[in-house]
Design a protein around this motif. Structure first.
Motif, PDB file in Angstrom:
ATOM      1  N   VAL A 129       0.969  -1.417  -0.042  1.00 57.72           N
ATOM      2  CA  VAL A 129      -0.013  -0.443   0.178  1.00 57.72           C
ATOM      3  C   VAL A 129       1.373   1.252  -0.228  1.00 57.72           C
ATOM      4  O   VAL A 129       1.602   1.548   0.972  1.00 57.72           O
ATOM      5  CB  VAL A 129      -0.989  -0.079   1.623  1.00 57.72           C
ATOM      6  N   PHE A 130       0.624   2.184  -0.742  1.00 56.74           N
ATOM      7  CA  PHE A 130       1.680   3.535  -1.196  1.00 56.74           C
ATOM      8  C   PHE A 130       1.009   4.979  -0.861  1.00 56.74           C
ATOM      9  O   PHE A 130      -0.206   4.439  -1.448  1.00 56.74           O
ATOM     10  CB  PHE A 130       2.108   3.170  -2.569  1.00 56.74           C
ATOM     11  N   ASP A 131       1.167   5.680  -0.438  1.00 56.61           N
ATOM     12  CA  ASP A 131       0.191   6.925   0.045  1.00 56.61           C
ATOM     13  C   ASP A 131       0.775   7.901  -0.694  1.00 56.61           C
ATOM     14  O   ASP A 131       1.833   7.899  -0.281  1.00 56.61           O
ATOM     15  CB  ASP A 131       0.069   7.832   1.445  1.00 56.61           C
ATOM     16  N   THR A 132       0.612   8.198  -1.433  1.00 51.41           N
ATOM     17  CA  THR A 132       1.197   9.403  -1.706  1.00 51.41           C
ATOM     18  C   THR A 132       0.757  10.100  -3.185  1.00 51.41           C
ATOM     19  O   THR A 132      -0.708  10.369  -3.034  1.00 51.41           O
ATOM     20  CB  THR A 132       2.056   8.569  -3.585  1.00 51.41           C
ATOM     21  N   ARG A 133       1.253  11.767  -2.635  1.00 56.96           N
ATOM     22  CA  ARG A 133       0.334  12.621  -3.411  1.00 56.96           C
ATOM     23  C   ARG A 133       0.313  12.679  -4.708  1.00 56.96           C
ATOM     24  O   ARG A 133      -0.874  13.069  -5.808  1.00 56.96           O
ATOM     25  CB  ARG A 133       1.185  14.154  -2.935  1.00 56.96           C
ATOM     26  N   PHE A 134       1.258  12.599  -5.722  1.00 59.39           N
ATOM     27  CA  PHE A 134       1.356  12.161  -6.920  1.00 59.39           C
ATOM     28  C   PHE A 134       1.234  11.007  -7.305  1.00 59.39           C
ATOM     29  O   PHE A 134       2.620   9.862  -7.117  1.00 59.39           O
ATOM     30  CB  PHE A 134       2.083  12.892  -7.955  1.00 59.39           C
ATOM     31  N   LEU A 135      -0.199  10.937  -8.088  1.00 57.91           N
ATOM     32  CA  LEU A 135       0.534   9.372  -9.112  1.00 57.91           C
ATOM     33  C   LEU A 135       0.222   9.536 -10.434  1.00 57.91           C
ATOM     34  O   LEU A 135      -0.388  10.216 -10.879  1.00 57.91           O
ATOM     35  CB  LEU A 135      -1.222   9.225  -8.976  1.00 57.91           C
ATOM     36  N   ILE A 136       1.296   9.221 -10.843  1.00 53.87           N
ATOM     37  CA  ILE A 136       1.143   9.108 -12.610  1.00 53.87           C
ATOM     38  C   ILE A 136       1.603   7.866 -13.064  1.00 53.87           C
ATOM     39  O   ILE A 136       1.797   7.021 -13.516  1.00 53.87           O
ATOM     40  CB  ILE A 136       2.498  10.016 -12.929  1.00 53.87           C
ATOM     41  N   MET A 137      -0.066   7.898 -14.156  1.00 58.88           N
ATOM     42  CA  MET A 137       0.378   6.988 -15.136  1.00 58.88           C
ATOM     43  C   MET A 137       1.389   6.916 -16.225  1.00 58.88           C
ATOM     44  O   MET A 137       0.398   7.391 -17.395  1.00 58.88           O
ATOM     45  CB  MET A 137      -1.559   6.649 -15.198  1.00 58.88           C
ATOM     46  N   ALA A 138       2.035   5.998 -16.631  1.00 57.99           N
ATOM     47  CA  ALA A 138       2.848   5.704 -17.704  1.00 57.99           C
ATOM     48  C   ALA A 138       2.592   4.690 -18.104  1.00 57.99           C
ATOM     49  O   ALA A 138       3.809   3.738 -18.259  1.00 57.99           O
ATOM     50  CB  ALA A 138       4.575   6.316 -16.938  1.00 57.99           C
ATOM     51  N   THR A 139       1.729   3.703 -18.208  1.00 57.97           N
ATOM     52  CA  THR A 139       1.080   2.569 -17.960  1.00 57.97           C
ATOM     53  C   THR A 139       1.006   2.188 -19.926  1.00 57.97           C
ATOM     54  O   THR A 139       0.489   1.271 -20.170  1.00 57.97           O
ATOM     55  CB  THR A 139      -0.546   2.476 -18.065  1.00 57.97           C
ATOM     56  N   GLY A 140       1.695   3.270 -20.906  1.00 57.35           N
ATOM     57  CA  GLY A 140       1.260   2.275 -22.514  1.00 57.35           C
ATOM     58  C   GLY A 140       0.140   2.648 -22.749  1.00 57.35           C
ATOM     59  O   GLY A 140      -0.745   2.374 -22.238  1.00 57.35           O
ATOM     60  N   CYS A 141      -0.052   2.727 -24.448  1.00 59.36           N
ATOM     61  CA  CYS A 141      -0.869   3.120 -25.007  1.00 59.36           C
ATOM     62  C   CYS A 141      -1.317   1.248 -25.676  1.00 59.36           C
ATOM     63  O   CYS A 141      -2.571   1.591 -25.921  1.00 59.36           O
ATOM     64  CB  CYS A 141      -0.719   3.492 -26.232  1.00 59.36           C
ATOM     65  N   LEU A 142      -0.818   0.450 -25.614  1.00 58.61           N
ATOM     66  CA  LEU A 142      -0.739  -0.658 -26.192  1.00 58.61           C
ATOM     67  C   LEU A 142       0.121  -1.609 -25.467  1.00 58.61           C
ATOM     68  O   LEU A 142       1.129  -2.557 -25.526  1.00 58.61           O
ATOM     69  CB  LEU A 142      -0.092  -0.766 -28.089  1.00 58.61           C
ATOM     70  N   SER A 143      -0.746  -1.958 -24.011  1.00 57.67           N
ATOM     71  CA  SER A 143      -0.168  -2.902 -23.089  1.00 57.67           C
ATOM     72  C   SER A 143      -0.901  -3.864 -22.254  1.00 57.67           C
ATOM     73  O   SER A 143      -0.398  -4.581 -21.418  1.00 57.67           O
ATOM     74  CB  SER A 143       0.621  -1.843 -22.073  1.00 57.67           C
ATOM     75  N   ALA A 144      -2.638  -3.572 -22.940  1.00 55.14           N
ATOM     76  CA  ALA A 144      -3.441  -4.563 -22.116  1.00 55.14           C
ATOM     77  C   ALA A 144      -3.617  -5.270 -23.521  1.00 55.14           C
ATOM     78  O   ALA A 144      -4.333  -4.791 -23.690  1.00 55.14           O
ATOM     79  CB  ALA A 144      -4.773  -4.138 -21.257  1.00 55.14           C
ATOM     80  N   ALA A 145      -3.179  -6.003 -23.384  1.00 53.98           N
ATOM     81  CA  ALA A 145      -3.109  -7.110 -24.880  1.00 53.98           C
ATOM     82  C   ALA A 145      -4.602  -7.920 -24.567  1.00 53.98           C
ATOM     83  O   ALA A 145      -5.592  -8.247 -23.702  1.00 53.98           O
ATOM     84  CB  ALA A 145      -2.552  -8.615 -24.332  1.00 53.98           C
ATOM     85  N   ASN A 146      -5.142  -7.614 -26.244  1.00 50.55           N
ATOM     86  CA  ASN A 146      -6.634  -8.130 -26.052  1.00 50.55           C
ATOM     87  C   ASN A 146      -6.712  -9.746 -26.607  1.00 50.55           C
ATOM     88  O   ASN A 146      -5.907  -9.487 -28.171  1.00 50.55           O
ATOM     89  CB  ASN A 146      -7.309  -6.835 -27.052  1.00 50.55           C
ATOM     90  N   THR A 147      -6.801 -10.884 -26.416  1.00 48.63           N
ATOM     91  CA  THR A 147      -7.569 -11.802 -26.489  1.00 48.63           C
ATOM     92  C   THR A 147      -9.051 -11.874 -26.880  1.00 48.63           C
ATOM     93  O   THR A 147      -9.508 -12.622 -25.265  1.00 48.63           O
ATOM     94  CB  THR A 147      -6.760 -13.193 -25.509  1.00 48.63           C
ATOM     95  N   PRO A 148      -9.005 -12.065 -27.590  1.00 47.66           N
ATOM     96  CA  PRO A 148     -10.543 -12.989 -27.510  1.00 47.66           C
ATOM     97  C   PRO A 148     -11.409 -13.858 -26.915  1.00 47.66           C
ATOM     98  O   PRO A 148     -10.480 -14.788 -26.537  1.00 47.66           O
ATOM     99  CB  PRO A 148     -11.581 -12.994 -29.497  1.00 47.66           C
ATOM    100  N   ALA A 149     -12.697 -13.426 -26.388  1.00 48.34           N
ATOM    101  CA  ALA A 149     -12.769 -14.768 -25.570  1.00 48.34           C
ATOM    102  C   ALA A 149     -13.942 -15.653 -26.513  1.00 48.34           C
ATOM    103  O   ALA A 149     -15.503 -15.786 -26.544  1.00 48.34           O
ATOM    104  CB  ALA A 149     -14.579 -13.931 -24.560  1.00 48.34           C
ATOM    105  N   PHE A 150     -12.442 -16.529 -27.234  1.00 45.04           N
ATOM    106  CA  PHE A 150     -13.007 -17.707 -28.105  1.00 45.04           C
ATOM    107  C   PHE A 150     -13.828 -18.740 -26.849  1.00 45.04           C
ATOM    108  O   PHE A 150     -13.204 -19.109 -25.883  1.00 45.04           O
ATOM    109  CB  PHE A 150     -11.652 -18.102 -28.781  1.00 45.04           C
ATOM    110  N   PRO A 151     -15.289 -19.514 -27.087  1.00 43.19           N
ATOM    111  CA  PRO A 151     -15.815 -20.310 -26.377  1.00 43.19           C
ATOM    112  C   PRO A 151     -14.758 -22.225 -26.659  1.00 43.19           C
ATOM    113  O   PRO A 151     -13.980 -21.446 -27.906  1.00 43.19           O
ATOM    114  CB  PRO A 151     -16.875 -21.103 -27.071  1.00 43.19           C
ATOM    115  N   GLY A 152     -14.311 -22.084 -25.913  1.00 49.12           N
ATOM    116  CA  GLY A 152     -13.559 -23.463 -25.264  1.00 49.12           C
ATOM    117  C   GLY A 152     -11.840 -23.001 -25.838  1.00 49.12           C
ATOM    118  O   GLY A 152     -11.478 -24.210 -25.730  1.00 49.12           O
ATOM    119  N   LEU A 153     -11.743 -21.523 -25.488  1.00 45.92           N
ATOM    120  CA  LEU A 153      -9.728 -21.764 -25.890  1.00 45.92           C
ATOM    121  C   LEU A 153      -9.530 -22.738 -24.666  1.00 45.92           C
ATOM    122  O   LEU A 153      -8.120 -23.255 -24.969  1.00 45.92           O
ATOM    123  CB  LEU A 153      -9.983 -19.974 -25.533  1.00 45.92           C
ATOM    124  N   ARG A 154      -9.955 -22.820 -23.582  1.00 45.87           N
ATOM    125  CA  ARG A 154      -9.191 -23.414 -22.301  1.00 45.87           C
ATOM    126  C   ARG A 154      -9.318 -24.879 -22.429  1.00 45.87           C
ATOM    127  O   ARG A 154      -8.927 -26.090 -22.287  1.00 45.87           O
ATOM    128  CB  ARG A 154     -10.878 -23.757 -20.812  1.00 45.87           C
TER     129      ARG A 154
END
Ligand code: NA7
Length: 532
Positions: A129-154
């Motif tokens: 747990v961090f307590d901070t005054r400033f929070l800077i989101m340098a989280t990238g624009c293409l960093s949340a990978a998208n895998t379509p929810a295909f049935p049966g993938l598992r």
């Protein structure tokens, strides 16, 4: 775990996070970097798929804040490959002693704002747990990978990989039957290399994409020496370009509509030979006018017909829409790869991939069996990495609620109702439509300036004003309407993720954006409000 207190928490240790941490530490702030990966580099840490390479030239795609750094680093190729860019990010982290400030393998799960203390409480998957005054989101624009929810993938018994989450030590496809879903940039870069190794490669294409030859080659020492002899001037001129790179690239300013067929052909051929994004600079109106754009699209389709021997495959690979509307791809022997006997193209535009089975997948009622399936299915771009965290601003309002109808920001930097929270290269800034390294440097420096202003004014918090935010969102929207960009289903619009609001996210035009930032600064950060 005891709460740890900092002046600033920076989420992400890609190019944005590294420079942000460097600047804030230089200001004497206590800074903590949090990074979900095991090392620095962001995009270039995760995207280790074969053929992964930047589509902006290496002399542009690099930091400019330190002249010694830009002088000493040697880029070996015109377009850098992933390993070299990652090595560069690692070098920067070492050279500026940034690693001791970063906690790796730590994912931020929530960030909540307290209006009374004007501080953020940030929690991670490791229990910190961090307590901070400033929070800077340098989280990238293409960093949340998208895998379509295909049935049966598992149920699928083979191996699966996402290009944006590639295994650290690479993948050996020798002798394997491989399927790949998607034909965006990641697929177009990796297909030629996977095809050369695998026994058999089947490509599932939903929408054909325009690609032009990258014409990558070793760096030209004379050209490098020329740039390095006055790098600051090169950078200054680069920032005056719409996408903040390539100041010396030739650009045709005239209209394709005024050219004769022979002139058109000659010019397009000339720019085709130059390679990469330069192709769209052949004439001045290719991204402004649909009729003009159609000439460029036709030219590329004629090239595809020349490169691909089987006419039916060539036809399927020929994109229908506006060239450059989805991000243009730059390739090395992509189309020629379809002349190989072990490569097959399956059109899933009418009959989508329905489901996975234990042995493979079903599309159009046919089962295809594989040892490995590669998802080159892209990302939940620009907003995904932020919305996957539980971020709550004033009155406990979540970012997901605030952005339910699409992202709202002031200058792509701050969000009304979320004081002391900054987004780097967020929606509403040039971001992915400009040189990302230049964009993150600009944002890091601006955030630094806003924080310095706040501290000088002895304020506790800074927040974007709601009216400034509303006007800015409108400006971004209007600008996009003047171009052809909103006329296709691109990830710039969120169209690749089912259910995502359809809003054009980046601001088009780096120089105008820079002028706006300068004006806002000159007017004592107009549109930002201090709270005491
Ligand atoms: P992109 O460019 O978003 O490409 C993703 C590809 O995956 C694209 O061809 C999609 O087709 C396809 N896709 C996504 N979902 C499906 C499903 N369900 N079925 C079939 N095909 C699907 O991501 P990249 O990683 O290639 O590139 C991202 C950026 O990284 C790139 O622009 C560069 O800036 C670097 P669609 O076109 O949506 O029909």
């Amino acid at each position: 775990m005891a709460t740890q207190r900092f002046d600033a928490v920076v989420v992400g240790a890609g190019f944005a996070g590294l420079y942000m941490i460097h600047l804030l530490r230089g200001e004497g702030l206590s800074v903590k970097g949090l990074e979900r990966a095991g090392g620095v580099g962001g995009t270039w840490y995760w995207n280790r798929y074969p053929g992964c390479r930047c589509d902006v030239e290496s002399l542009d795609y690099s930091y400019q804040f330190s002249d010694p750094l830009q002088q000493e680093w040697v880029w070996t190729e015109r377009y850098s490959a992933q390993p070299e860019i990652l090595a560069y990010a690692e070098h920067v982290a070492t050279r500026f002693e940034l690693r001791p400030l970063i906690q790796f393998e730590t994912r931020v799960t929530s960030a909540h704002y307290d209006e009374h203390t004007h501080r953020w409480t940030v929690a991670t998957d490791k229990g910190d747990v961090f307590d901070t005054r400033f929070l800077i989101m340098a989280t990238g624009c293409l960093s949340a990978a998208n895998t379509p929810a295909f049935p049966g993938l598992r149920d699928f018994k083979g191996r699966t990989f996402h290009t944006g989450l590639w295994p650290q030590n690479g993948v050996d496809f020798t002798g394997r039957r491989v399927g790949i879903i998607g034909t965006g940039s990641s697929a177009i870069q990796s297909i030629p290399l996977i095809a050369a190794q695998a026994a058999d490669l089947t490509v599932f294409q939903r929408t054909a994409n325009f690609s032009v030859p990258a014409r990558n080659r070793p760096s030209d020492p004379a050209a490098v020496a020329r740039v390095k002899s006055n790098y600051p001037d090169y950078r200054r001129r680069a920032r005056q370009q719409a996408a903040a790179f390539g100041p010396d690239n030739p650009r045709g300013l005239d209209s394709v509509l005024a050219a004769t067929p022979a002139q058109r052909q000659r010019r397009f051929e000339e720019y085709w030979q130059l390679g990469g994004f330069m192709f769209l600079g052949a004439f001045g109106d290719l991204m402004l006018n649909e009729a003009a754009n159609a000439y460029a699209a036709d030219f590329v389709r004629s090239k595809i017909r020349e490169m691909v021997k089987d006419p039916q495959t060539a036809e399927l690979l020929s994109p229908k829409g506006i060239i450059g509307c989805k991000r243009l791809c730059a390739d090395t022997h992509y189309y020629e790869t379809y002349n190989r006997a072990n490569v097959h193209l399956v059109d899933v535009s009418q009959h989508p991939v329905e489901r996975f089975t234990t042995r493979g997948l079903v599309a159009g009622g046919v089962e295809y069996t594989f040892d490995d399936v590669v998802f080159a299915t892209g990302f939940d771009a620009m907003t995904g990495s932020l919305l996957r965290m539980d971020i709550r601003g004033k009155n406990g309002v979540s970012l997901n609620e605030k952005w339910a109808a699409g992202p709202l920001t002031y200058l792509g930097l701050m969000i009304a109702g979320f004081p002391n929270l900054f987004t780097m290269t967020g929606p509403g800034s040039p971001s992915v439509l400009a040189n990302m390294v230049t964009g993150v440097e600009q944002h890091a420096e601006y955030i630094h300036d806003v924080i310095t202003w706040l501290r000088k004014e002895n304020a506790n918090a800074v927040e974007a004003r709601i009216d400034a935010e509303r006007d800015w969102v409108q400006t971004v929207n209007v600008r996009s309407q003047l171009t052809l960009y909103p006329r296709c289903n691109s990830w710039y619009l969120g169209a690749n993720v089912p259910g995502k609001p359809r809003v054009f996210m980046p601001y088009i035009g780096f120089p105008d954006y820079t002028a706006k930032l300068d004006d806002v600064r000159a007017e004592h950060f107009a549109g930002f409000e201090l709270q005491r």
